[in-house]
Design a protein around this motif. Structure first.
Motif, PDB file in Angstrom:
ATOM      1  N   LYS A 155       8.692  -8.253   3.089  1.00  0.00           N
ATOM      2  CA  LYS A 155       8.976  -6.657   4.542  1.00  0.00           C
ATOM      3  C   LYS A 155      10.646  -6.632   4.584  1.00  0.00           C
ATOM      4  CE  LYS A 155       4.291  -5.913   4.420  1.00  0.00           C
ATOM      5  NZ  LYS A 155       4.047  -4.678   5.416  1.00  0.00           N
TER       6      LYS A 155
ATOM      7  N   ASP B  53       1.580  -6.105  10.410  1.00  0.00           N
ATOM      8  CA  ASP B  53       2.256  -5.839  10.852  1.00  0.00           C
ATOM      9  C   ASP B  53       2.141  -6.548  11.821  1.00  0.00           C
ATOM     10  OD1 ASP B  53       3.695  -4.190   8.568  1.00  0.00           O
ATOM     11  OD2 ASP B  53       3.819  -2.588  10.097  1.00  0.00           O
TER      12      ASP B  53
ATOM     13  N   SER C 177       1.480  -1.261  -0.102  1.00  0.00           N
ATOM     14  CA  SER C 177       0.299   0.402  -0.074  1.00  0.00           C
ATOM     15  C   SER C 177       0.963   1.597   0.137  1.00  0.00           C
ATOM     16  CB  SER C 177      -1.233  -0.670   1.105  1.00  0.00           C
ATOM     17  OG  SER C 177       0.354   0.626   2.374  1.00  0.00           O
TER      18      SER C 177
HETATM   19  O1  S3P Z   1       2.603   2.923   4.909  1.00  0.00           O
HETATM   20  C1  S3P Z   1       2.574   2.251   5.977  1.00  0.00           C
HETATM   21  O2  S3P Z   1       3.387   3.405   7.361  1.00  0.00           O
HETATM   22  C2  S3P Z   1       3.080   0.957   6.236  1.00  0.00           C
HETATM   23  C3  S3P Z   1       2.102  -0.106   5.576  1.00  0.00           C
HETATM   24  C4  S3P Z   1       2.469  -1.526   5.625  1.00  0.00           C
HETATM   25  O3  S3P Z   1       3.603  -1.631   4.416  1.00  0.00           O
HETATM   26  P1  S3P Z   1       1.977  -2.976   3.130  1.00  0.00           P
HETATM   27  O4  S3P Z   1       1.537  -1.237   2.365  1.00  0.00           O
HETATM   28  O5  S3P Z   1       3.763  -2.967   1.897  1.00  0.00           O
HETATM   29  O6  S3P Z   1       1.656  -3.918   3.690  1.00  0.00           O
HETATM   30  C5  S3P Z   1       3.314  -1.302   7.151  1.00  0.00           C
HETATM   31  O7  S3P Z   1       3.322  -2.929   6.749  1.00  0.00           O
HETATM   32  C6  S3P Z   1       4.566  -0.969   6.993  1.00  0.00           C
HETATM   33  O8  S3P Z   1       5.063  -1.177   8.182  1.00  0.00           O
HETATM   34  C7  S3P Z   1       4.059   0.551   7.161  1.00  0.00           C
END
Ligand code: S3P
Ligand code: PEP
Length: 670
Positions: free
Chosen positions: A355, A328, A177
């Motif tokens: 990740k 997370d 995202s």
């Molecule tokens: O936009 C953000 O602050 C985040 C989005 C998430 O990632 P993804 O969208 O890649 O899942 C999350 O895992 C990350 O720790 C922080």
């Protein structure tokens, strides 16, 4: 923070108390970038101070933002959406911070300068191609400097007049995202007309987009949206600073303490874990971890900016959850699943694989080391609970992933009473540098390990003990200095080490306002480290230590140093009197000739003149007094290991003690 090679967490039995958690990484880095792009000054309260925010701050400083920190408040003066023209190419290192790499790629592509963005090796394996494709459609100029689709990147200046704003910008949402977040945060820089973003594929981690929209609104940008598919940044959008902004505590970091409340029983007094800084009304999606924790049996109360968690159902109830909305925090559920009444399944978590590490593989590998049966696939993990005889002591690899380190600490509550070794614990620096200290401030262990190093004067036990403590991340008690400080306090009170002053000296000793910090000894805040190291102070120490009432007063004080994760104590009676149940006792000796020589070198290097002969006879006199005193004479504990370091280097002595310690641990090699 623990900077040790590993951290052994002793078996934990309970936890209760209050924790205040550091700021949200996701909010912190968004606020920093928005404040940097806005004009004027933004005062940010309770910003997270960690690796991820540090790389963002360094980048913003390099761009020309004014940044002043005062305590937990930071004032940031933005560049008003414009870079100074003609600057040099800027190399920016962004560590492993997705929330820096992705949004900065978008913002810098539109700002007009020339940049090279790089990170740690793992960052160069984390995808960014979907974002680069979206920005390229718009006319931005970005090249891959390594593998196509991954950082490092070279960003070249763009001609704003040539940007293609008529067609919707299409971005894939099914890998991260953060690509959509990056566009939403940066595109107001180019909004001379309405800019439409269309999401291709099913958007993952949706609640993070809510954080982005919420913070954009606070900086004056009202994005219009149609579901999760279409977002419009209105023409003329401009970042305007809200003046002051507060960062909530991190809801993902809260997951470990919510889990702690669900797993641990409390001690007397308070029987819950209270978390301050974030409440159920948080703007962070990971707050929905409390729904999952409740499903597993936790009792969670909340109010504005606080949560209170206690154990409900036990064993926990198994769970089958689509965890896409809490990518997370869901890792924490995988460890909670060990304490459940059946297998738990976390689904729709394919993003775990791209990740900080491949988190599905990492969790499966490490959970198996604890003895668990784990099934996993491209986008799910299933964890079977562990019965008491099935638990194994494990050395947990952390893959430079803060969340692996943090969530596996919860395995220390295993009913088999086994410790857990966390390798490279400093990886928590990404988002929660003091995670383990915070855990230890509320956790209780039935047995906090102690290593005692006793021995005669000038045997080198202080250096050895301090170094062993440092390498294990344990607390350090220099008990000799307690007697030295008592001697000093005695002198300052006009007393002497005579039996008629014993009660008064004991009263002084019981109330010593003493602190050890960074190798210094502080008495009521005054640094007395040098004053207590003189030979005269040594003599006083030796004399007050023969007074039984003084020894009794100092006993409780010394035992209070026994705190998680462990203690290394040096002195003369650590193994015999103060910590008779210590897991390892070392009796350190060296010949009087050797010790006199070492002390001689030490004093000469400080410019204090003395002779070898006089030092040696002083040492021998002191040995005789110490070993013949009626209370706790200097003698090895029956179960002590003897170490004569006359012919050993300090490194060899340290290795020997660490080897003895390791022999006592149940861990298999990593
Ligand atoms: O936009 C953000 O602050 C985040 C989005 C998430 O990632 P993804 O969208 O890649 O899942 C999350 O895992 C990350 O720790 C922080
Ligand atoms: C995935 C994470 O980080 P990043 O912001 O680097 O994507 C995380 O913190 O778990």
């Amino acid at each position: 923070m623990f900077s040790t090679a590993f951290l052994d967490i002793p078996a934990l039995a309970g936890a209760s108390g209050t924790v205040r958690l550091p700021g949200s990484k996701s909010i912190s880095n968004r606020v920093l970038l928005l404040a940097a792009l806005a004009s004027g000054t933004t005062t940010v309260h309770d910003l997270l101070d960690s690796d991820d925010t540090r790389v963002m701050l360094d980048a913003l400083r390099a761009l020309g933002c004014g940044i002043d920190a005062a305590g937990s408040t930071l004032r940031i003066t933005g560049i008003g959406g414009q870079l100074k023209p003609g600057g040099p190419m800027l190399p920016l290192f962004l560590g492993n911070a997705g929330t820096a790499m992705r949004p900065l790629t978008a913002a810098l592509s539109l700002l007009g300068g020339e940049f090279e963005l790089s990170g740690v090796p793992r960052m160069h394996e984390r995808p960014i191609g979907d974002l680069v494709d979206a920005l390229t459609q718009l006319g931005c100029r970005i090249d891959y400097l390594g593998n196509p689709g991954y950082p490092p990147l070279r960003i070249r200046p763009v001609d704003h007049g040539a940007l293609v704003l008529d067609a919707p910008i299409r971005v894939r949402g099914d890998v991260s995202s953060q690509f959509l977040t990056a566009l939403l945060l940066a595109l107001p820089l180019a909004a001379r007309k309405d800019i439409v973003i269309e999401v291709v594929g099913e958007l993952i981690s949706k609640p993070y987009i809510e954080i982005t929209l919420n913070l954009l609104a606070r900086f004056g940008i009202a994005v219009q949206r149609e579901g999760w598919e279409r977002f419009t940044i209105p023409a003329g959008s401009r970042y305007s600073s809200p003046g002051d902004i507060h960062v909530e505590a991190d809801a993902s970091s809260a997951s470990y303490f919510i889990a702690l409340g669900a797993i641990a029983t409390g001690a007397s007094g308070q029987d819950s874990i209270r978390i301050e800084g974030v409440g159920a009304d948080s703007i962070q999606g990971d707050i929905r971890f409390i729904e999952a924790a409740r499903q597993m049996g936790a009792q969670v109360d909340s109010g504005p900016n606080w949560l209170d968690v206690r154990r409900g159902a036990w064993p926990l109830k198994a769970i089958d959850l689509d965890a896409n909305h809490i990518p997370d925090a869901a890792m924490t559920l995988a460890v909670m699943a060990l304490y459940a009444d059946g297998p738990s399944t976390l689904r729709n978590i394919a993003s775990w694989r791209v990740k900080e590490t491949d988190r599905i593989d990492a969790m499966a590998n490490e959970l198996r080391k604890l003895g668990a049966t784990v099934d996993s696939g491209p986008d799910f993990i299933r964890v079977h609970p562990l019965e008491r005889p099935g638990w194994q002591a494990a050395s947990i690899r952390t893959y430079d992933d803060h969340r692996v380190a943090m969530c596996f600490s919860l395995a220390a509550f295993n009913p088999a009473g086994l410790p857990v070794r966390i390798l490279e614990p400093h990886c928590v620096a990404k988002t929660f540098p003091d995670y383990f200290e915070t855990l230890f401030s509320v956790a209780q262990a039935p047995e906090v390990p102690v290593i005692c190093i006793d021995g005669p004067t000038a045997s080198g036990k202080g250096t050895l003990a301090a170094e062993v403590a440092r390498l294990l991340g344990y607390h350090y008690l220099d008990s000799g200095s307690l007697y030295r400080v008592t001697g000093l306090a005695m002198r300052r009170a006009g007393l002497s080490a005579e039996p008629q002053h014993e009660a008064q000296i004991a009263a002084l000793a019981a109330a010593l306002p003493l602190h050890f910090t960074e190798g210094k000894v502080l008495l009521a805040g005054e640094d007395v480290s040098d004053e207590i190291r003189t030979e005269a102070a040594g003599m006083d120490a030796s004399r007050v230590s023969t007074l039984p009432a003084v020894r009794a007063a100092l006993l409780a004080l010394q035992q209070r140093f026994r705190q998680l994760p462990g203690l290394v104590a040096d002195g003369r009676d650590m193994g015999t009197v103060i910590f008779p149940d210590a897991a390892l006792k070392v009796f350190l000796t060296a010949s009087a000739a050797q010790r006199a020589e070492r002390r001689h070198k030490q004093l000469i290097s400080k410019g204090i003149s003395t002779t070898l002969d006089s030092l040696r006879s002083d040492l021998e006199a002191r040995d005789a007094r110490d070993s013949s005193r009626s209370v706790a004479p200097l003698k090895p504990a029956q179960d002590a290991r003897h170490l004569d370091n006359s012919q050993l280097s300090i490194e060899q002595s340290i290795d020997q003690v660490l080897n003895w310690w390791q022999e006592k641990q149940p861990f298999k090699p990593a």
